[in-house]
Every structure is written in C-alpha cells, then in structure tokens.
Design a protein around this motif. Structure first.
Motif, PDB file in Angstrom:
ATOM      1  N   GLY A 257      37.459  46.025  49.802  1.00  0.00           N
ATOM      2  CA  GLY A 257      37.105  44.752  49.187  1.00  0.00           C
ATOM      3  C   GLY A 257      37.979  44.351  48.022  1.00  0.00           C
ATOM      4  N   VAL A 258      38.969  45.212  47.667  1.00  0.00           N
ATOM      5  CA  VAL A 258      39.827  44.904  46.528  1.00  0.00           C
ATOM      6  C   VAL A 258      41.261  45.242  46.888  1.00  0.00           C
ATOM      7  CG1 VAL A 258      39.442  47.186  45.493  1.00  0.00           C
ATOM      8  CG2 VAL A 258      40.220  45.300  44.055  1.00  0.00           C
ATOM      9  N   LEU A 259      42.187  44.374  46.481  1.00  0.00           N
ATOM     10  CA  LEU A 259      43.613  44.577  46.695  1.00  0.00           C
ATOM     11  C   LEU A 259      44.321  44.498  45.345  1.00  0.00           C
ATOM     12  CD1 LEU A 259      42.404  42.703  49.212  1.00  0.00           C
ATOM     13  CD2 LEU A 259      44.745  43.007  50.037  1.00  0.00           C
ATOM     14  N   PHE A 260      45.079  45.529  45.031  1.00  0.00           N
ATOM     15  CA  PHE A 260      45.747  45.599  43.737  1.00  0.00           C
ATOM     16  C   PHE A 260      47.194  45.133  43.847  1.00  0.00           C
ATOM     17  CE2 PHE A 260      42.370  48.783  43.356  1.00  0.00           C
ATOM     18  CZ  PHE A 260      41.791  48.380  42.173  1.00  0.00           C
ATOM     19  N   VAL A 261      47.595  44.326  42.887  1.00  0.00           N
ATOM     20  CA  VAL A 261      48.985  43.880  42.801  1.00  0.00           C
ATOM     21  C   VAL A 261      49.486  44.152  41.393  1.00  0.00           C
ATOM     22  CG1 VAL A 261      48.710  42.094  44.559  1.00  0.00           C
ATOM     23  CG2 VAL A 261      48.292  41.527  42.158  1.00  0.00           C
ATOM     24  N   GLN A 262      50.803  44.297  41.283  1.00  0.00           N
ATOM     25  CA  GLN A 262      51.395  44.510  39.970  1.00  0.00           C
ATOM     26  C   GLN A 262      52.442  43.451  39.693  1.00  0.00           C
ATOM     27  OE1 GLN A 262      52.780  48.506  41.438  1.00  0.00           O
ATOM     28  NE2 GLN A 262      54.598  48.020  40.216  1.00  0.00           N
ATOM     29  N   PRO A 263      52.713  43.157  38.432  1.00  0.00           N
ATOM     30  CA  PRO A 263      53.580  42.016  38.097  1.00  0.00           C
ATOM     31  C   PRO A 263      55.004  42.144  38.610  1.00  0.00           C
ATOM     32  CG  PRO A 263      53.052  43.343  36.145  1.00  0.00           C
ATOM     33  CD  PRO A 263      52.154  43.807  37.241  1.00  0.00           C
ATOM     34  N   GLN A 264      55.443  43.377  38.934  1.00  0.00           N
ATOM     35  CA  GLN A 264      56.813  43.550  39.403  1.00  0.00           C
ATOM     36  C   GLN A 264      56.990  43.169  40.878  1.00  0.00           C
ATOM     37  OE1 GLN A 264      55.054  46.063  37.924  1.00  0.00           O
ATOM     38  NE2 GLN A 264      55.985  46.127  35.880  1.00  0.00           N
ATOM     39  N   PHE A 265      55.881  42.860  41.592  1.00  0.00           N
ATOM     40  CA  PHE A 265      55.957  42.568  43.022  1.00  0.00           C
ATOM     41  C   PHE A 265      55.171  41.302  43.347  1.00  0.00           C
ATOM     42  CE2 PHE A 265      56.703  47.083  42.603  1.00  0.00           C
ATOM     43  CZ  PHE A 265      57.762  47.317  43.469  1.00  0.00           C
ATOM     44  N   SER A 266      55.488  40.715  44.505  1.00  0.00           N
ATOM     45  CA  SER A 266      54.814  39.504  44.954  1.00  0.00           C
ATOM     46  C   SER A 266      53.365  39.783  45.333  1.00  0.00           C
ATOM     47  CB  SER A 266      55.549  38.915  46.158  1.00  0.00           C
ATOM     48  OG  SER A 266      54.785  37.912  46.777  1.00  0.00           O
ATOM     49  N   ALA A 267      52.478  38.816  45.083  1.00  0.00           N
ATOM     50  CA  ALA A 267      51.060  38.957  45.440  1.00  0.00           C
ATOM     51  C   ALA A 267      50.687  38.099  46.640  1.00  0.00           C
ATOM     52  CB  ALA A 267      50.194  38.564  44.237  1.00  0.00           C
ATOM     53  N   ARG A 268      51.682  37.464  47.285  1.00  0.00           N
ATOM     54  CA  ARG A 268      51.397  36.513  48.353  1.00  0.00           C
ATOM     55  C   ARG A 268      50.667  37.159  49.534  1.00  0.00           C
ATOM     56  NH1 ARG A 268      56.540  33.735  50.805  1.00  0.00           N
ATOM     57  NH2 ARG A 268      56.819  35.887  51.532  1.00  0.00           N
ATOM     58  N   SER A 269      51.184  38.269  50.060  1.00  0.00           N
ATOM     59  CA  SER A 269      50.559  38.926  51.208  1.00  0.00           C
ATOM     60  C   SER A 269      49.181  39.465  50.857  1.00  0.00           C
ATOM     61  CB  SER A 269      51.443  40.066  51.719  1.00  0.00           C
ATOM     62  OG  SER A 269      52.674  39.568  52.200  1.00  0.00           O
ATOM     63  N   ALA A 270      49.050  40.024  49.660  1.00  0.00           N
ATOM     64  CA  ALA A 270      47.755  40.551  49.233  1.00  0.00           C
ATOM     65  C   ALA A 270      46.713  39.442  49.175  1.00  0.00           C
ATOM     66  CB  ALA A 270      47.890  41.226  47.870  1.00  0.00           C
ATOM     67  N   GLN A 271      47.113  38.271  48.688  1.00  0.00           N
ATOM     68  CA  GLN A 271      46.172  37.158  48.610  1.00  0.00           C
ATOM     69  C   GLN A 271      45.772  36.679  50.000  1.00  0.00           C
ATOM     70  OE1 GLN A 271      44.897  35.838  45.505  1.00  0.00           O
ATOM     71  NE2 GLN A 271      43.446  35.229  47.101  1.00  0.00           N
ATOM     72  N   THR A 272      46.717  36.704  50.944  1.00  0.00           N
ATOM     73  CA  THR A 272      46.406  36.320  52.326  1.00  0.00           C
ATOM     74  C   THR A 272      45.343  37.240  52.914  1.00  0.00           C
ATOM     75  OG1 THR A 272      48.631  35.445  52.691  1.00  0.00           O
ATOM     76  CG2 THR A 272      47.355  36.037  54.644  1.00  0.00           C
ATOM     77  N   ILE A 273      45.515  38.539  52.714  1.00  0.00           N
ATOM     78  CA  ILE A 273      44.550  39.512  53.231  1.00  0.00           C
ATOM     79  C   ILE A 273      43.197  39.328  52.549  1.00  0.00           C
ATOM     80  CG2 ILE A 273      44.019  41.975  53.434  1.00  0.00           C
ATOM     81  CD1 ILE A 273      47.090  42.446  53.479  1.00  0.00           C
ATOM     82  N   ALA A 274      43.221  39.168  51.239  1.00  0.00           N
ATOM     83  CA  ALA A 274      41.970  39.001  50.496  1.00  0.00           C
ATOM     84  C   ALA A 274      41.199  37.779  50.967  1.00  0.00           C
ATOM     85  CB  ALA A 274      42.265  38.901  48.999  1.00  0.00           C
ATOM     86  N   ASP A 275      41.908  36.697  51.227  1.00  0.00           N
ATOM     87  CA  ASP A 275      41.247  35.482  51.705  1.00  0.00           C
ATOM     88  C   ASP A 275      40.585  35.717  53.066  1.00  0.00           C
ATOM     89  OD1 ASP A 275      42.080  34.165  49.438  1.00  0.00           O
ATOM     90  OD2 ASP A 275      43.821  33.222  50.398  1.00  0.00           O
ATOM     91  N   GLU A 276      41.232  36.484  53.928  1.00  0.00           N
ATOM     92  CA  GLU A 276      40.714  36.729  55.271  1.00  0.00           C
ATOM     93  C   GLU A 276      39.477  37.624  55.267  1.00  0.00           C
ATOM     94  OE1 GLU A 276      41.495  35.658  58.303  1.00  0.00           O
ATOM     95  OE2 GLU A 276      43.049  34.279  57.601  1.00  0.00           O
ATOM     96  N   ILE A 277      39.417  38.586  54.364  1.00  0.00           N
ATOM     97  CA  ILE A 277      38.300  39.546  54.367  1.00  0.00           C
ATOM     98  C   ILE A 277      37.239  39.223  53.321  1.00  0.00           C
ATOM     99  CG2 ILE A 277      39.825  41.380  55.205  1.00  0.00           C
ATOM    100  CD1 ILE A 277      39.794  42.544  52.358  1.00  0.00           C
ATOM    101  N   GLY A 278      37.450  38.145  52.574  1.00  0.00           N
ATOM    102  CA  GLY A 278      36.503  37.811  51.529  1.00  0.00           C
ATOM    103  C   GLY A 278      36.548  38.774  50.359  1.00  0.00           C
ATOM    104  N   GLY A 279      37.715  39.384  50.155  1.00  0.00           N
ATOM    105  CA  GLY A 279      37.888  40.311  49.035  1.00  0.00           C
ATOM    106  C   GLY A 279      38.542  39.619  47.858  1.00  0.00           C
ATOM    107  N   ARG A 280      38.981  40.405  46.903  1.00  0.00           N
ATOM    108  CA  ARG A 280      39.626  39.815  45.728  1.00  0.00           C
ATOM    109  C   ARG A 280      40.878  40.582  45.352  1.00  0.00           C
ATOM    110  NH1 ARG A 280      37.661  41.810  40.438  1.00  0.00           N
ATOM    111  NH2 ARG A 280      36.522  43.768  40.750  1.00  0.00           N
ATOM    112  N   VAL A 281      41.808  39.865  44.753  1.00  0.00           N
ATOM    113  CA  VAL A 281      43.056  40.454  44.276  1.00  0.00           C
ATOM    114  C   VAL A 281      42.884  40.791  42.792  1.00  0.00           C
ATOM    115  CG1 VAL A 281      45.497  40.038  43.815  1.00  0.00           C
ATOM    116  CG2 VAL A 281      44.467  39.253  45.963  1.00  0.00           C
TER     117      VAL A 281
END
Length: 307
Positions: A257-281
């Motif tokens: 239910g949670v996807l972690f991103v860090q400022p050194q990398f893009s969050a685009r793919s993580a946000q796509t997955i989060a939107d599909e599963i109803g999770g959060r970045v």
C-alpha cells in the motif's frame, strides 16, 4: 586607587579579546574529519562529539552516484586527519585521488567486517523475489550487478560502523580515547533504543511484509526487520509497460500500500502504480540529514500501510 581603576578598565576592555583567542585555540584543537555522505556525519558526530570538525563531500540533495568534488573541497581535504569511507559510488571514482592529494590522511573503512548483500533490481516471480531478498549467490550477483552500499540504513549495521569509527578516531587521537569510548557507548544505547522502536512497529505484522521502492536502497533495512523491498526500477531505468503491469499485479496480490521514492530519482512510475492500487507515494531519502527520524518515518509508513 586611580591606577587600580585604570587597570580594571583595561582588563574589562581586553577580556572579550582574550576569551575570543581561547575559543579559537579550542577550535584549532578539533580533529578535522571528512566523510562521504550526510548520514556518516551523524555517526561520526555521535562518537567524536565536540572533538571533531566534520566535512561532508556529497552535499544534501546531490547523488553519490555521480557527484564530483569541488576544488575548494579538495583544498579543505588537505587539513583532514582522517577520511571515513563507506563504499558508495562516489568513493569508487574519487577515493584514490583524494588519498593521493592528502597522503598523511588516514582512510578508515566503516564497512569493515560487514558482509554486503547484492543490489536488488527487479523481481518477476516469487522465486526470484526470495533470491533478491537474501541475495548471496554468484548468479544473483551477476544478475543484480554488484553489492549494495546502503549499509547506513540498518541500525544493527550502524552499530558495527560506530565501532569502526571509534577505532579510527582513537588511532589519530589516542589522547582522547576515554571521551570517544564514552560517546561510543552512549551512541550504542541510542541505536539499541531505535532498533527496538522499529521492531515494535512490525512484531505484529508478521515476517515478509512487502513494501515497494523506486530505487532499491532499503535492502539492509528490510533484512534487519524481516521485510521485503520490491524495486520498481529496472537496472536503474524506468520500467516498461509490461513491467508496470507486473508490479501493479504484485502490489494488488501482496497488499502493498506504500511506494517510496527519493529525490534523486523520478517518481513518475511509482505514482502510476500507486494510482492503480489505491496506495500512496511517500518520500524517503536514504541520504537524509536527520538519519534517526528518517528511519522511523519509513518504518511507520510501512507498518501503517500493511493490510
């Protein structure tokens, strides 16, 4: 009597300058120390206390994968008595040059005695996922592309690093051994307390709790607490459509239910997955200056998202 008043006035005027001079003398007695990344500064400060003056080579917000030191940093390095190396990419490219520039500087390896895991990339099945989690075979090494440098994200491993820091400081400054040893023992108590707080968050969740990250920096953290990280990136690149579908399915099947991103990398793919599963970045910077609270933040987010 007039002479006494005159002398008293002169002393009153000059006293701040004498005190200022003493402060400068005290500052000059500090041991100049250099580290690669911000979390190391926290560790060395806890052991060295007021006896060390620490310079960080990779500043906050920069990536140790690609950073190049500035000329003024190279000049400042000449004053360092000791360089605490961690094993990050920056050191692989620059440590020999830094040592050559300061031949009298001790290079202390804080990773000494730590068996490193292999760097995770991406999992396509349960079997591969388990291999990534443990990561100790030659085939895993060739598949995942080398060892994982992120040993500072595991409190139990930081305890080992703290002892290596203690040994290095004593080697260059044996006169203050007792102070360093007291600081070290106090730091170990703090690390044990942090470790317990994190374990308490997970003890009811069961083993193998999964969380998803874009860049797989949290493998040692996962190993320490019976978790499993699922990386989004594919060999350092954004996943393709097929890989995204697999990750979305995996997240749905395992309750991520949670996807972690860090400022050194893009969050685009993580946000796509989060939107599909109803999770959060959730933002989680492995290079955060506030190391202790950062680990608690990540642990709390994983525990809160567990279904």
């Amino acid at each position: 009597m007039a002479m006494v008043k005159t002398l008293a006035g002169i002393v009153a005027v000059l006293l701040p300058f004498f005190c200022f001079g003493l402060d400068l003398a005290g500052a000059e007695q500090k041991i100049a120390v250099t580290v690669s990344i911000q979390p190391q500064k926290y560790f060395v400060q806890r052991v060295g206390g007021d006896l060390v003056d620490i310079t960080v080579m990779v500043p906050a917000g920069a990536s140790p994968h690609s950073y190049e030191p500035k000329p003024q940093q190279m000049v400042a390095l000449a004053k360092s008595k000791i360089y605490f190396a961690m094993g990050v990419n920056f050191e692989q490219a620059w440590l020999d040059k830094l040592s050559a520039a300061s031949p009298k500087m001790l290079v202390a390896y804080t990773a000494a005695g730590i068996q490193k895991r292999f760097m995770a990339r991406h999992t396509h099945s349960h079997e591969e996922s388990e291999a990534e989690h443990h990561g100790h075979s030659e085939s895993a090494d060739s598949e995942h592309g080398g060892t994982d440098p992120h040993i500072w994200l595991s409190p139990p491993l930081v305890m080992l690093q703290a002892h290596n820091i203690l040994t290095g400081l004593i080697q260059v400054d044996p006169e203050n051994r007792e102070i360093y040893e007291v600081n070290y023992r106090n730091f170990i108590v703090e690390l044990v307390d942090l470790d317990k707080k994190i374990r308490d968050l997970f003890w009811r969740k069961g083993k193998g709790l999964k969380f998803m990250v874009f860049h797989p920096a949290w493998g040692y953290f996962a190993d320490a607490y019976g978790l499993q990280q699922v990386p989004v990136e594919i060999e350092g690149k954004e996943p393709k459509a097929r890989d995204l579908r697999h990750l979305i399915e995996l997240a749905g099947q395992t309750g991520i239910g949670v996807l972690f991103v860090q400022p050194q990398f893009s969050a685009r793919s993580a946000q796509t997955i989060a939107d599909e599963i109803g999770g959060r970045v959730v933002a989680a910077d492995p290079l955060a200056v506030d190391w202790q609270n950062n680990l608690l933040h990540v642990a709390e987010a994983i525990a809160a998202a567990a279904k």
